[in-house]
Design an enzyme around this catalytic site. Structure first.
Site, PDB file in Angstrom:
ATOM      1  CB  CYS A   1       3.854 -19.279  10.601  1.00  0.00           C
ATOM      2  SG  CYS A   1       4.729 -17.719  10.326  1.00  0.00           S
TER       3      CYS A   1
ATOM      4  CG  ASP B   1      -2.939 -15.620   4.399  1.00  0.00           C
ATOM      5  OD1 ASP B   1      -3.984 -15.125   3.953  1.00  0.00           O
ATOM      6  OD2 ASP B   1      -2.190 -15.032   5.209  1.00  0.00           O
TER       7      ASP B   1
ATOM      8  CE  LYS C   1      -3.630  -7.713   5.741  1.00  0.00           C
ATOM      9  NZ  LYS C   1      -2.444  -6.943   5.310  1.00  0.00           N
TER      10      LYS C   1
ATOM     11  NE  ARG D   1      -1.949   1.161   4.747  1.00  0.00           N
ATOM     12  CZ  ARG D   1      -3.150   0.716   4.385  1.00  0.00           C
ATOM     13  NH1 ARG D   1      -3.700  -0.278   5.020  1.00  0.00           N
ATOM     14  NH2 ARG D   1      -3.774   1.271   3.371  1.00  0.00           N
TER      15      ARG D   1
ATOM     16  NE  ARG E   1       5.680 -11.967   6.601  1.00  0.00           N
ATOM     17  CZ  ARG E   1       5.082 -11.167   7.493  1.00  0.00           C
ATOM     18  NH1 ARG E   1       5.328 -11.311   8.777  1.00  0.00           N
ATOM     19  NH2 ARG E   1       4.265 -10.218   7.077  1.00  0.00           N
TER      20      ARG E   1
ATOM     21  CE1 TYR F   1      -3.732  -2.439   0.906  1.00  0.00           C
ATOM     22  CE2 TYR F   1      -2.284  -3.232   2.630  1.00  0.00           C
ATOM     23  CZ  TYR F   1      -3.416  -3.372   1.875  1.00  0.00           C
ATOM     24  OH  TYR F   1      -4.234  -4.460   2.081  1.00  0.00           O
TER      25      TYR F   1
HETATM   26  C1  LIG Z   1      -1.600  -6.291   6.047  1.00  0.00           C
HETATM   27  C2  LIG Z   1      -0.520  -5.494   5.491  1.00  0.00           C
HETATM   28  C3  LIG Z   1      -0.390  -4.151   5.821  1.00  0.00           C
HETATM   29  C4  LIG Z   1      -1.292  -3.446   6.815  1.00  0.00           C
HETATM   30  O1  LIG Z   1      -2.622  -3.438   6.447  1.00  0.00           O
HETATM   31  P1  LIG Z   1      -3.693  -2.798   7.447  1.00  0.00           P
HETATM   32  O2  LIG Z   1      -5.011  -3.073   6.819  1.00  0.00           O
HETATM   33  O3  LIG Z   1      -3.374  -1.333   7.521  1.00  0.00           O
HETATM   34  O4  LIG Z   1      -3.496  -3.465   8.762  1.00  0.00           O
HETATM   35  C5  LIG Z   1       0.619  -3.435   5.226  1.00  0.00           C
HETATM   36  N1  LIG Z   1       1.475  -3.996   4.341  1.00  0.00           N
HETATM   37  C6  LIG Z   1       1.369  -5.294   4.005  1.00  0.00           C
HETATM   38  C7  LIG Z   1       2.330  -5.852   3.023  1.00  0.00           C
HETATM   39  C8  LIG Z   1       0.374  -6.082   4.572  1.00  0.00           C
HETATM   40  O5  LIG Z   1       0.302  -7.387   4.248  1.00  0.00           O
END
Ligand SMILES: *Cc1c(COP(=O)(O)O)cnc(C)c1O
Length: 368
Positions: free
Chosen positions: A129, A291, A335, A113, A131, A110
């Site tokens: 997990c 997942d 997501k 983020r 990962r 994103y």
């Molecule tokens: C889940 C995730 C996030 C954070 O997502 P939020 O909906 O803000 O909790 C950020 N980067 C990656 C790669 C993710 O998998």
């Protein structure tokens, strides 16, 4: 609170994170001292060695009821042969979300983020997990040079406002490295949110009994914690104490549950879990669909099961205790939130909504 299997350990040792980590159970022989293992567990521990290793803190082990072969903690912590079965290995990918494509340990999906994987070490290697691919990489924390590379990347990307620090177990980093990472991140003006994805409140809550750790987290406020409770049996006096200490430092604690077959794919258990979390002031944030991770697909349920659980919660649990049910799209597409369909019928501005009791109620919007 009963300290199953470890009555002989002093309270001081039991409350020490270092003791919990140093005394992790990592071999078949050690584990057999505490539990009568099932044939598929013995075989599982042998066949997953090196690929998906075993490690359990004494604390997490003590939550297992030895008389229940399908105990929810047992299923999350003890390897079974199914993980390496051909049938299972055929499905899923080791890295379905194409993480870490930018630089090793950094995923920028994103725009606002970024996800940092700062270590491959974990207190417990959870069988589900996402990962699992890192289990075979040994237990290694990122070096200062690698952390500097993360910092450079984030500095160059001014759109990043939120840094999610994960692992492995990010709060297993040494005080020194943790302080360094947070200090460098806080030097970056555009970074507003720093959050940790940590399972230590569940696996070794003793980490948060250390004032020094809490002081570091407080110093670089605002810091948020995302943790990972999956079952009401994980909500203990110890985890409550850990959470309480974080909250007193002004660190909010949110939870991400994973829907796991045989562990928590049951409306009543999920209700009990979320009520338990609210009791210790943890906010259920996400319920993730399991997942498609290689070696963990036997934990997957249907989406219908997840939707059924979500429907059950509405009307039985305080609204802010109901998490967002979400799937993570393959290929790193992000997501997606899922909700049961509450719109039964629609004609123009006229709707038929389903109430929490199942009653269909007509609702019309008149535009004036
Ligand atoms: C889940 C995730 C996030 C954070 O997502 P939020 O909906 O803000 O909790 C950020 N980067 C990656 C790669 C993710 O998998």
């Amino acid at each position: 609170m009963r300290r199953r299997f470890f009555e002989h350990v002093s309270e001081e040792e039991w409350r020490s994170y270092n003791w919990q980590i140093q005394n992790r159970i990592k071999t078949l022989e050690e584990l057999k001292k505490y539990l009568d293992l099932l044939p598929e567990e013995e075989e599982g521990i042998k066949r997953t060695r090196g690929l998906y290793p075993l490690a359990i803190t004494p604390y997490y082990l003590s939550l297992i009821n030895p008389d229940d072969p399908n105990d929810p903690i047992r299923l999350q912590a003890i390897p079974r042969a199914v993980e390496v079965d051909e049938k299972i290995q055929k499905y899923g990918e080791s890295n379905p979300f194409r993480e870490e494509e930018e630089i090793p340990g950094l995923t920028h999906r994103y725009p606002d983020r970024v996800l940092l994987n700062v270590t491959t070490f974990c207190a417990v290697y959870c069988r589900h997990c996402m990962r699992k691919r890192i289990f075979s990489q040994g237990e290694r924390a990122r070096t200062k040079e690698e952390i500097d590379r993360f910092i450079d990347y984030i500095k160059r990307h001014e759109e990043i406002r939120d840094v999610l620090i994960s692992g492995g177990e990010p709060l297993s980093l040494s005080y020194e490295k943790l302080d360094y990472l947070l200090r460098r991140l806080r030097e970056i003006k555009h970074v507003e949110i720093i959050r940790f994805g940590t399972r230590l409140p569940v696996l070794a809550p003793q980490r948060f009994f250390e004032d020094k750790l809490l002081d570091i987290l407080e110093k670089y406020s605002p810091i948020w914690i995302n943790t990972h409770f999956n079952h009401p049996n994980e909500v203990t006096d110890y985890s409550a104490e850990a959470v309480d200490r974080l909250l007193r430092m002004g660190i909010p604690v949110n939870n991400q549950t994973v829907l796991l077959k045989g562990v928590n794919d049951d409306p009543e258990i999920m209700l009990e879990l979320f009520r338990g979390l609210l009791r210790i002031k943890v906010k259920p944030q996400y319920l993730f669909h399991c997942d498609p991770v290689k070696g963990a697909v036997h934990f997957r349920t249907s989406i219908d099961r997840g939707l059924e659980i979500m429907r059950y919660l509405r009307g039985r649990l305080s609204g802010f205790g109901i998490p967002t049910y979400a799937v993570d799209l393959p290929g790193g597409k992000g997501k997606v939130p899922l909700l049961p369909n509450y719109i039964k019928k629609r004609e123009g501005n006229k709707f038929w909504f389903e109430s929490f009791t199942g009653e269909v109620v007509e609702y019309e919007i008149t535009e004036v």
